[in-house]
Design an enzyme around this catalytic site. Sequence first.
Site, PDB file in Angstrom:
ATOM      1  N   ASP A   1      91.301  70.098 -35.363  1.00 10.88           N
ATOM      2  CA  ASP A   1      89.848  70.401 -35.926  1.00 10.88           C
ATOM      3  C   ASP A   1      88.996  71.549 -35.444  1.00 10.88           C
ATOM      4  O   ASP A   1      88.927  71.763 -34.208  1.00 10.88           O
ATOM      5  CB  ASP A   1      89.086  69.156 -35.203  1.00 10.88           C
ATOM      6  CG  ASP A   1      89.531  67.747 -35.903  1.00 10.88           C
ATOM      7  OD1 ASP A   1      89.460  67.594 -37.143  1.00 10.88           O
ATOM      8  OD2 ASP A   1      89.924  66.802 -35.026  1.00 10.88           O
TER       9      ASP A   1
ATOM     10  N   ASP B   1      89.415  76.049 -30.426  1.00 11.62           N
ATOM     11  CA  ASP B   1      88.090  76.398 -30.875  1.00 11.62           C
ATOM     12  C   ASP B   1      86.952  75.738 -29.757  1.00 11.62           C
ATOM     13  O   ASP B   1      85.730  76.135 -30.010  1.00 11.62           O
ATOM     14  CB  ASP B   1      87.379  75.679 -32.181  1.00 11.62           C
ATOM     15  CG  ASP B   1      87.722  74.016 -32.233  1.00 11.62           C
ATOM     16  OD1 ASP B   1      88.709  73.536 -31.653  1.00 11.62           O
ATOM     17  OD2 ASP B   1      86.793  73.482 -32.544  1.00 11.62           O
TER      18      ASP B   1
ATOM     19  N   ASP C   1      95.516  73.952 -32.419  1.00  5.71           N
ATOM     20  CA  ASP C   1      94.500  72.537 -32.345  1.00  5.71           C
ATOM     21  C   ASP C   1      94.156  72.324 -33.579  1.00  5.71           C
ATOM     22  O   ASP C   1      94.686  73.244 -34.593  1.00  5.71           O
ATOM     23  CB  ASP C   1      93.312  73.102 -31.447  1.00  5.71           C
ATOM     24  CG  ASP C   1      92.387  71.743 -31.545  1.00  5.71           C
ATOM     25  OD1 ASP C   1      92.825  70.625 -31.225  1.00  5.71           O
ATOM     26  OD2 ASP C   1      91.012  72.069 -31.911  1.00  5.71           O
TER      27      ASP C   1
END
Length: 237
Positions: free
Chosen positions: A19, A176, A17
């Site tokens: 961000d 995250d 991923d």
Amino acid sequence: MSPSTSNSALFDAVLFDLDGVVIDTTELHYRVWEEFSRDRGYAPTREELLATNGRRAGETLRAWFGTELSDEEVEALTNDRERAFHRLLAHEPVVAVPGVEAYLRSLRQAGVPWALGTSALAENAELALERVGLEDLFPVRVTSRDVTWGKPHPEVYLKAASALGVAPEACVVFEDAVAGLRAARAAGAACVAVATSFPRHVLAREKPDWLVKDFRDLPAALRPGGQGLMAPTGPHP
């Protein structure tokens, strides 16, 4: 956190991923969402801001401003929101998640392929990588323009694995966000929760294979040359 399977399982590729995994822009996103929403008469809670992680902007807009919004209205609002984020991203201080550059270079040295799988717009992904000097380390990228469905749908990771020519079951995903972990699971990949955006206990409820602080906190199974992560040598066992 120990994986649910043995550390002897081989992973042929790594999917990231963006961000909160590669670049620490989570608080910038929250700031944009707060300002954007306040200007339009809505005050999101911290829990609602957390829920934007890994989610496509249009889904958040409909959740906050009404499911009756037309596709044209959603597109216009999304463009406004993304332009606001782009302006902040271009000028505010941003940093890479600790250890990620060294990890990427270790993958390259070991011949382990990797790709980016993000809900971000392509131009924002490009700018984010440029801001932390990692644009040359992500030649394979799948962004929002490449998918129809946002996370937790697995499409972004299925396409990222396909772009590498690797089965998703042979990949390990770094995420995250709750939606992203669910997308990784739905794709059939192993997953690593990086505790940069969500509290550890929230991520732990998703039962990731590993739960780490950042890339300085990786077990041997996730490091190139370890028992778990190796360059592809043929069909995955």
